[in-house]
Design a protein around this motif. Structure first.
Motif, PDB file in Angstrom:
ATOM      1  N   ASN A  19     -11.791  -1.086   2.272  1.00  0.00           N
ATOM      2  CA  ASN A  19     -10.969  -1.542   1.159  1.00  0.00           C
ATOM      3  C   ASN A  19      -9.811  -0.572   0.992  1.00  0.00           C
ATOM      4  N   LEU A  20      -8.629  -1.116   0.817  1.00  0.00           N
ATOM      5  CA  LEU A  20      -7.416  -0.311   0.673  1.00  0.00           C
ATOM      6  C   LEU A  20      -6.784  -0.566  -0.688  1.00  0.00           C
ATOM      7  N   GLY A  21      -6.445   0.492  -1.396  1.00  0.00           N
ATOM      8  CA  GLY A  21      -5.838   0.367  -2.716  1.00  0.00           C
ATOM      9  C   GLY A  21      -4.401  -0.090  -2.644  1.00  0.00           C
ATOM     10  N   THR A  22      -4.049  -1.075  -3.463  1.00  0.00           N
ATOM     11  CA  THR A  22      -2.695  -1.625  -3.488  1.00  0.00           C
ATOM     12  C   THR A  22      -1.873  -0.973  -4.594  1.00  0.00           C
ATOM     13  N   ARG A  66      -5.236  -2.585  -7.537  1.00  0.00           N
ATOM     14  CA  ARG A  66      -6.368  -3.355  -7.028  1.00  0.00           C
ATOM     15  C   ARG A  66      -6.639  -2.922  -5.599  1.00  0.00           C
ATOM     16  N   SER A  67      -7.421  -3.698  -4.880  1.00  0.00           N
ATOM     17  CA  SER A  67      -7.649  -3.367  -3.476  1.00  0.00           C
ATOM     18  C   SER A  67      -7.748  -4.634  -2.645  1.00  0.00           C
ATOM     19  N   LEU A  96       0.857  -1.181   0.000  1.00  0.00           N
ATOM     20  CA  LEU A  96       0.000   0.000   0.000  1.00  0.00           C
ATOM     21  C   LEU A  96       0.893   1.230   0.000  1.00  0.00           C
ATOM     22  N   SER A 102      -9.241  -6.122   1.249  1.00  0.00           N
ATOM     23  CA  SER A 102     -10.314  -5.862   2.195  1.00  0.00           C
ATOM     24  C   SER A 102      -9.858  -6.158   3.621  1.00  0.00           C
TER      25      SER A 102
END
Length: 183
Positions: A136-139, A143-144, A122, A146
């Motif tokens: 949800n965290l964006g990579t 993508r993301s 991240l 959870s």
């Protein structure tokens, strides 16, 4: 009046002489040579270790380090960041189906391996208290992942449990018990 006409020439000559008569630029690379090896080649045993240096110092992350090297992703994670890295243990890599890792480290699969590794990264620093259930965290690969926070406080990322956290000079590492695989 004649003395004033010679003054600019005299100043130019003195300037060239004081500079050794040559201009040099220490930031250029000679034609035909390649640039240096990158940030990962910097040796520094005094400062706080960066993410890659922490992983190198952990016997539980030798498979991750080998994967980072095979994917040519070491320099990216030695840069300033800040990064949050979900670092699977060797045991997590061992749990992958037989032959998966051997296949991924082949040169022809470098992009696929890099995508998987970027799925573990991240941009920014997310400390344990920053994880919110259902978020949800964006990579780094776009993508993301959870986040799930259980009633007992345990945090999982796409089902991988965070089993430890280590700070680094360029971010934070959350040790996880599974390899995160993009869908």
């Amino acid at each position: 009046m004649k003395k004033l006409l010679y003054l600019p020439s005299l100043l130019l000559a003195l300037t060239l002489w004081s500079c050794g008569g040559q201009a040099s630029d220490s930031n250029t690379t000679a034609v035909g040579t390649s640039p240096g090896p990158g940030q990962s080649a910097v040796l520094d045993n005094v400062s706080n270790p960066n993410i890659v240096q922490v992983a190198l110092g952990s016997s539980d992350h030798s498979t991750l380090v080998a994967a980072l090297q095979a994917a040519n992703y070491v320099d990216a994670l030695t840069n300033v960041g800040p990064f949050t890295v979900f670092a699977p243990t060797n045991t997590a890599f061992d749990a992958l189906p037989a032959g998966t890792l051997d296949d991924l480290v082949k040169p022809e699969n470098q992009r696929k391996l890099r995508d998987i590794l970027e799925y573990h990264v991240l941009l920014g620093v997310y400390k344990p208290g920053d994880f919110v259930n259902g978020r949800n965290l964006g990579t780094a690969d776009g993508r993301s992942v959870s986040v799930t926070v259980a009633e007992d406080g345990n945090v999982t990322i796409n089902g991988a449990k965070i089993i430890g956290t280590v700070s680094a000079s360029n971010g934070i590492i959350h040790v996880v018990d599974q390899v995160l695989l993009p869908k």
